[in-house]
Design an enzyme around this catalytic site. Structure first.
Site: not given
Ligand SMILES: O=P(O)(O)OC[C@H]1O[C@H](O)[C@H](O)[C@@H](O)[C@@H]1O
Length: 529
Positions: A323, A352, A456
């Site tokens: 950010e 793994h 937003k």
């Protein structure tokens, strides 16, 4: 490739050690040359000057016209005004006082002598730091057990509330939101208020707010008579708020030593003010990131802590780094598309999973190993003659670091002696400062997030469209097709959005969709009443 002797020399030449923290930084496996270091010197002269100005109270976030003060939180004496110094120290004192009262039962829920649980509601910077730190210091006998609502997923909220069960009546709710207006946090709060009401409990006697001074949330908490409020300040960004009330309140309530966290950060801040790349661990990281990613984010940073307690560090760093650094424009208004992608979980577990690709696949990353020297506070049995599980962990880390390097994959290793409040505070401060330096090196504003606003706003538009769709269906006594709806709402350009809304409302038994679900144009819908 360098010989083992040369590499060992390079390792020693570049090894950084902080004696009070017991912290090492090794950048010897990043293949920069002496010429590169020389080239970076002038950029670092600017980065050090920028940092000095920032710490002195410059408007380091020009787009928002804000100071950037997270470094003051652990060294209040350098804050630029007496008022700020007082705010910082008084808040820490108040957090400790509040915590003591909760732990001793002076502040308690209406129906029991003590709170047993904390429920933290917040998202982004108002969740990631508290989650990371809670995981670092989790233990069986914490004074208050913490859970989090960090999304507006109703099923996720149900699970958290179900797991709390009857303990809701002894749960202290922290509503954390700097802006006090983030929908996920606001929805979480409303959901939890509703759950309290349903259980016949008085929410106001269980709630505290950690929010921006003067925010809608602060006003609401005061008007409702919540237990308390703690301030977030204009000059602290969400992603750098772990050492403000946002992180310190939940940490203190869980019995974590917040003064030690602050001391760790303070020591690291002092170490990262030194204006010499070789003596400054944050500058060493920023230089390495710049080299590895060509100063343009061309490679991703894979963060691999070999310690379960540090599992959430990469998730925490994702926000701090991405950010801050992921920006379209630089400070001069040029389009630069900057950034540095971060991912990772923990070693040796990830060996793994995706280390196969790291070792042999697309070489589009550099790794950061986080090593913790002390295995555990309890002795562990030998799993082979002379070997305990912790020896394996070190072996796997070393093995992966070497195997990657041999195949042209660079890495940094940060080593701490153990996971303690001191070292966690120092790690947070180390990466905060590395991000600040890197932002100066690539000339961007690390302290705003204009891109988040776009999502937003688009989200708000969808909700608005939903309301229009529902009220249209309410007033219609016949089924309508998507095209009819879009035409009536004068929203033909939003027809796909209308389809997504309709499909979601259908899945939640709010409207009835008829037709061929694989062919949106055939669908007709009506409201279920
Ligand atoms: O603390 P709040 O104001 O609720 O903000 C929570 C988060 O919201 C936005 O997504 C911002 O981009 C983040 O930086 C912030 O941490």
């Amino acid at each position: 490739m360098s010989s083992a002797v040369e590499l060992w020399q390079r390792y020693q030449d570049w090894l950084y050690y902080h004696s009070e923290l017991g912290l090492y930084v090794d950048i010897s496996r990043i293949r920069f040359t002496p010429d590169f270091v020389t080239q970076m010197q002038p950029k670092f002269v600017k980065a050090f000057a920028d940092m000095k100005a920032l710490e002195a109270g410059a408007i380091a976030n020009p787009d928002e016209q804000r100071m950037v003060g997270h470094y003051w939180l652990r060294t209040p004496e350098i804050a630029p005004t007496e008022e700020l110094r007082r705010d910082i120290t008084e808040t820490i004192d108040r957090i400790e006082d509040f915590t003591k009262k909760v732990h001793t039962g002076v502040i308690h829920p209406p129906s029991a002598p003590k709170f047993t649980d904390i429920l933290s509601i917040g998202i982004g910077g108002s969740a990631l730091g508290p989650q990371f730190v809670a995981q670092c210091f989790n233990k069986a006998d914490v004074p208050l057990k913490i859970s989090f609502i960090d999304n507006c997923d109703p099923d996720g909220i149900d699970l958290v509330l179900d797991l709390l069960g009857d303990r809701l009546s002894t749960t202290l709710v922290l509503v954390i939101s700097k802006s006090g207006g983030t929908p996920e946090a606001a929805n979480g709060m409303k959901e939890v208020e509703f759950a309290f009401e349903k259980a016949g409990l008085n929410f106001t006697k269980h709630a505290i707010a950690i929010t921006g001074v003067g925010s809608a949330l602060e006003k609401y908490a005061i008007a409702q008579g919540w237990l308390d409020q703690f301030p977030m300040y204009d000059w602290i960004g969400g992603r750098t708020s772990e050492l403000s009330a946002v992180g310190l309140v939940p940490a203190a309530l869980q019995g974590i030593d917040i003064r030690e966290m602050l001391r760790g950060a303070n020591l690291m801040d002092a170490a990262t003010r030194i204006e010499d790349i070789r003596q400054n661990p944050a500058a060493m990281l920023a230089m390495s990131w710049y080299f590895a990613s060509n100063g343009k984010g061309e490679k991703d940073m894979v963060v691999l802590p070999y310690k379960d307690r540090l599992l959430l560090f990469s998730r925490y760093l994702q926000q701090l780094v991405m950010e801050s650094l992921g920006k379209e424009q630089d400070l001069d208004g040029n389009t630069v598309y900057q950034g540095l992608a971060v991912y990772g979980n923990k070693g040796s577990t990830d060996q793994h999973a995706y280390v196969q690709q790291l070792r042999e696949g697309v070489p589009n990353f550099f790794a950061t190993f986080i090593e913790v020297l002390q295995d555990s506070i309890t002795p562990h049995p030998e799993v082979e003659a002379g070997v305990v599980t912790g020896d394996y962990l070190l072996g796997f880390l070393q093995g992966t670091r070497n195997a990657l390097y041999e195949n042209g994959r660079d890495s940094i290793t940060v080593t701490i002696p153990f996971v303690s409040e001191l070292t966690v505070g120092a790690l947070i401060a180390l990466y905060e400062r590395a991000v600040s330096f890197y932002a100066s090196l690539v000339n961007i504003n690390a302290y705003h997030q204009p891109g988040v606003e776009a999502g937003k706003k688009a989200g708000a538009k969808v909700l608005n469209l939903q309301q229009k769709l529902v009220s249209l269906l309410k007033s219609s006594n016949v089924s309508l097709s998507l095209e009819e709806i879009a035409t009536k709402l004068d929203a033909l350009e939003d027809i796909e959005s209308l389809y997504h809304i309709a499909r979601h409302l259908h899945a939640n038994s709010k409207i009835l969709l008829e037709g061929d679900l694989s062919k949106p144009a055939t669908l007709k819908m009506m409201l279920i009443v």
